[in-house]
Design a protein around this motif. Sequence first.
Motif, PDB file in Angstrom:
ATOM      1  N   HIS A  15     -17.519   4.653 -39.168  1.00 32.73           N
ATOM      2  CA  HIS A  15     -18.309   3.989 -38.603  1.00 32.73           C
ATOM      3  C   HIS A  15     -17.694   2.356 -38.223  1.00 32.73           C
ATOM      4  O   HIS A  15     -16.847   2.160 -38.882  1.00 32.73           O
ATOM      5  CB  HIS A  15     -19.459   3.838 -38.856  1.00 32.73           C
ATOM      6  CG  HIS A  15     -19.695   3.277 -40.359  1.00 32.73           C
ATOM      7  ND1 HIS A  15     -19.343   3.670 -41.310  1.00 32.73           N
ATOM      8  CD2 HIS A  15     -20.077   1.939 -40.795  1.00 32.73           C
ATOM      9  CE1 HIS A  15     -19.385   2.933 -42.547  1.00 32.73           C
ATOM     10  NE2 HIS A  15     -19.700   1.772 -42.196  1.00 32.73           N
ATOM     11  N   CYS A  16     -18.121   1.741 -37.296  1.00 33.30           N
ATOM     12  CA  CYS A  16     -17.461   0.674 -36.786  1.00 33.30           C
ATOM     13  C   CYS A  16     -17.298  -0.524 -37.803  1.00 33.30           C
ATOM     14  O   CYS A  16     -16.446  -1.233 -37.801  1.00 33.30           O
ATOM     15  CB  CYS A  16     -18.389   0.084 -35.583  1.00 33.30           C
ATOM     16  SG  CYS A  16     -18.304  -1.313 -34.577  1.00 33.30           S
ATOM     17  N   ARG A  17     -18.647  -0.724 -38.430  1.00 30.80           N
ATOM     18  CA  ARG A  17     -18.273  -1.786 -39.554  1.00 30.80           C
ATOM     19  C   ARG A  17     -18.442  -3.085 -39.031  1.00 30.80           C
ATOM     20  O   ARG A  17     -18.422  -4.149 -39.875  1.00 30.80           O
ATOM     21  CB  ARG A  17     -17.261  -1.481 -40.533  1.00 30.80           C
ATOM     22  CG  ARG A  17     -17.348  -0.320 -41.527  1.00 30.80           C
ATOM     23  CD  ARG A  17     -16.157  -0.339 -42.302  1.00 30.80           C
ATOM     24  NE  ARG A  17     -15.960  -1.518 -43.276  1.00 30.80           N
ATOM     25  CZ  ARG A  17     -16.658  -1.989 -44.157  1.00 30.80           C
ATOM     26  NH1 ARG A  17     -17.644  -0.908 -44.616  1.00 30.80           N
ATOM     27  NH2 ARG A  17     -16.453  -2.870 -44.797  1.00 30.80           N
ATOM     28  N   ARG A  18     -18.700  -3.316 -37.942  1.00 31.96           N
ATOM     29  CA  ARG A  18     -18.892  -4.626 -37.082  1.00 31.96           C
ATOM     30  C   ARG A  18     -20.052  -5.496 -37.870  1.00 31.96           C
ATOM     31  O   ARG A  18     -21.134  -4.797 -38.011  1.00 31.96           O
ATOM     32  CB  ARG A  18     -18.912  -4.751 -35.559  1.00 31.96           C
ATOM     33  CG  ARG A  18     -18.965  -5.915 -34.934  1.00 31.96           C
ATOM     34  CD  ARG A  18     -17.954  -6.828 -34.861  1.00 31.96           C
ATOM     35  NE  ARG A  18     -16.596  -6.048 -34.374  1.00 31.96           N
ATOM     36  CZ  ARG A  18     -16.418  -6.197 -32.960  1.00 31.96           C
ATOM     37  NH1 ARG A  18     -17.192  -7.292 -32.342  1.00 31.96           N
ATOM     38  NH2 ARG A  18     -15.320  -5.670 -32.357  1.00 31.96           N
ATOM     39  N   GLY A  19     -19.571  -6.640 -38.288  1.00 31.91           N
ATOM     40  CA  GLY A  19     -20.671  -7.605 -38.896  1.00 31.91           C
ATOM     41  C   GLY A  19     -21.031  -7.098 -40.314  1.00 31.91           C
ATOM     42  O   GLY A  19     -21.903  -7.766 -40.929  1.00 31.91           O
ATOM     43  N   GLY A  28     -22.566  -2.638 -42.084  1.00 31.16           N
ATOM     44  CA  GLY A  28     -22.146  -3.355 -40.725  1.00 31.16           C
ATOM     45  C   GLY A  28     -22.636  -2.085 -39.941  1.00 31.16           C
ATOM     46  O   GLY A  28     -23.574  -1.268 -40.123  1.00 31.16           O
ATOM     47  N   CYS A  29     -22.213  -2.312 -38.543  1.00 29.69           N
ATOM     48  CA  CYS A  29     -22.442  -1.466 -37.606  1.00 29.69           C
ATOM     49  C   CYS A  29     -22.401   0.029 -37.899  1.00 29.69           C
ATOM     50  O   CYS A  29     -21.171   0.315 -38.233  1.00 29.69           O
ATOM     51  CB  CYS A  29     -21.910  -1.783 -36.095  1.00 29.69           C
ATOM     52  SG  CYS A  29     -22.318  -0.855 -34.974  1.00 29.69           S
ATOM     53  N   CYS A  30     -23.510   0.766 -37.770  1.00 32.97           N
ATOM     54  CA  CYS A  30     -23.121   2.253 -38.096  1.00 32.97           C
ATOM     55  C   CYS A  30     -22.605   3.164 -36.928  1.00 32.97           C
ATOM     56  O   CYS A  30     -22.582   4.346 -37.040  1.00 32.97           O
ATOM     57  CB  CYS A  30     -24.612   2.700 -38.353  1.00 32.97           C
ATOM     58  SG  CYS A  30     -25.073   2.196 -40.050  1.00 32.97           S
ATOM     59  N   THR A  39     -13.748   1.110 -33.031  1.00 34.84           N
ATOM     60  CA  THR A  39     -15.225   0.642 -33.091  1.00 34.84           C
ATOM     61  C   THR A  39     -16.076   1.652 -32.129  1.00 34.84           C
ATOM     62  O   THR A  39     -15.695   2.476 -31.799  1.00 34.84           O
ATOM     63  CB  THR A  39     -15.095  -0.851 -32.524  1.00 34.84           C
ATOM     64  OG1 THR A  39     -14.697  -0.629 -31.149  1.00 34.84           O
ATOM     65  CG2 THR A  39     -14.191  -1.966 -32.950  1.00 34.84           C
ATOM     66  N   CYS A  40     -17.389   1.077 -32.256  1.00 30.08           N
ATOM     67  CA  CYS A  40     -18.232   2.114 -31.488  1.00 30.08           C
ATOM     68  C   CYS A  40     -18.247   1.561 -30.371  1.00 30.08           C
ATOM     69  O   CYS A  40     -17.687   0.591 -29.686  1.00 30.08           O
ATOM     70  CB  CYS A  40     -19.709   1.705 -32.343  1.00 30.08           C
ATOM     71  SG  CYS A  40     -20.475   0.158 -31.915  1.00 30.08           S
ATOM     72  N   LEU A  41     -18.818   2.228 -29.131  1.00 31.56           N
ATOM     73  CA  LEU A  41     -18.957   1.837 -27.914  1.00 31.56           C
ATOM     74  C   LEU A  41     -19.340   0.604 -27.538  1.00 31.56           C
ATOM     75  O   LEU A  41     -18.907   0.010 -26.741  1.00 31.56           O
ATOM     76  CB  LEU A  41     -19.711   2.801 -27.107  1.00 31.56           C
ATOM     77  CG  LEU A  41     -19.888   2.857 -25.601  1.00 31.56           C
ATOM     78  CD1 LEU A  41     -18.292   2.963 -25.080  1.00 31.56           C
ATOM     79  CD2 LEU A  41     -20.745   3.979 -24.811  1.00 31.56           C
ATOM     80  N   ALA A  42     -20.426   0.169 -28.329  1.00 29.49           N
ATOM     81  CA  ALA A  42     -21.010  -1.303 -28.086  1.00 29.49           C
ATOM     82  C   ALA A  42     -20.183  -2.197 -28.438  1.00 29.49           C
ATOM     83  O   ALA A  42     -20.150  -3.337 -27.830  1.00 29.49           O
ATOM     84  CB  ALA A  42     -22.171  -1.324 -28.939  1.00 29.49           C
ATOM     85  N   HIS A  43     -19.254  -2.187 -29.488  1.00 32.38           N
ATOM     86  CA  HIS A  43     -18.492  -3.108 -29.909  1.00 32.38           C
ATOM     87  C   HIS A  43     -16.738  -3.181 -29.453  1.00 32.38           C
ATOM     88  O   HIS A  43     -15.842  -3.825 -29.782  1.00 32.38           O
ATOM     89  CB  HIS A  43     -18.469  -3.279 -31.409  1.00 32.38           C
ATOM     90  CG  HIS A  43     -19.628  -3.777 -32.072  1.00 32.38           C
ATOM     91  ND1 HIS A  43     -20.508  -2.976 -32.599  1.00 32.38           N
ATOM     92  CD2 HIS A  43     -20.455  -5.022 -31.683  1.00 32.38           C
ATOM     93  CE1 HIS A  43     -21.450  -3.747 -32.792  1.00 32.38           C
ATOM     94  NE2 HIS A  43     -21.640  -4.900 -32.312  1.00 32.38           N
ATOM     95  N   LEU A  44     -16.539  -1.918 -28.605  1.00 32.03           N
ATOM     96  CA  LEU A  44     -15.329  -1.596 -28.089  1.00 32.03           C
ATOM     97  C   LEU A  44     -15.257  -3.164 -26.940  1.00 32.03           C
ATOM     98  O   LEU A  44     -16.171  -3.417 -26.497  1.00 32.03           O
ATOM     99  CB  LEU A  44     -15.410  -0.533 -27.441  1.00 32.03           C
ATOM    100  CG  LEU A  44     -14.075   0.417 -26.798  1.00 32.03           C
ATOM    101  CD1 LEU A  44     -13.273   0.273 -28.104  1.00 32.03           C
ATOM    102  CD2 LEU A  44     -14.323   1.582 -26.280  1.00 32.03           C
TER     103      LEU A  44
HETATM  104 ZN   LIG Z   1     -20.295  -1.242 -33.535  1.00 30.80          ZN
END
Ligand SMILES: [Zn+2]
Length: 169
Positions: A15-19, A28-30, A39-44
């Motif tokens: 998972h992305c782990r953003r934040g 973080g971001c799952c 990263t995930c699509l949202a944080h790419l």
């Molecule tokens: Zn993310």
Amino acid sequence: MSTSPAPARRPHWPHCRRGADPTTDPVGCCGIHVPGYTTCLAHLDDRGRNTYLASLTPGADIDHRGTPFTQNLLQSLLRSLRDPTTGKPHLGKAWFSRATFTGPAHFDGARFAGGALFHEATFTHDARFDSVTFSDHAEFGGGDLHGRRHVQRGDVREGRRVPRGEVRQ
Ligand SMILES: [Zn+2]
């Protein structure tokens, strides 16, 4: 209504782990990694997102478990999967388990050729699945639904597994 899309439970996918923060939010971001990225699509970043979306073809399998979707991001994804012959999104197997949809989530007219997995997905607003075709099973349930889940001509109910062919356009 919470603005934080990140559940505290650690997902079992990369998972992305953003934040992520060691004290307040160790997970973080799952959102699952987009293939080829970390990263995930949202944080790419825009370039990576555009490259990924351009790589999609109608009927592609997609895996966006845990990803926090805005209305715009969801529409961009569905647009990339649009079948030119029908003008409607055509998805293969679609994994949206534990995804968060902020704003209206409209899948109207979409065709899911593979399983449609929405376990523990969170919808902050209305989720619409009008005239959706599920050629395989669709699984919902366990998430938060703040708006209405609106399925017409279908038979998708909370926590219910829908066998192949039960929901038709
Ligand atoms: Zn993310």
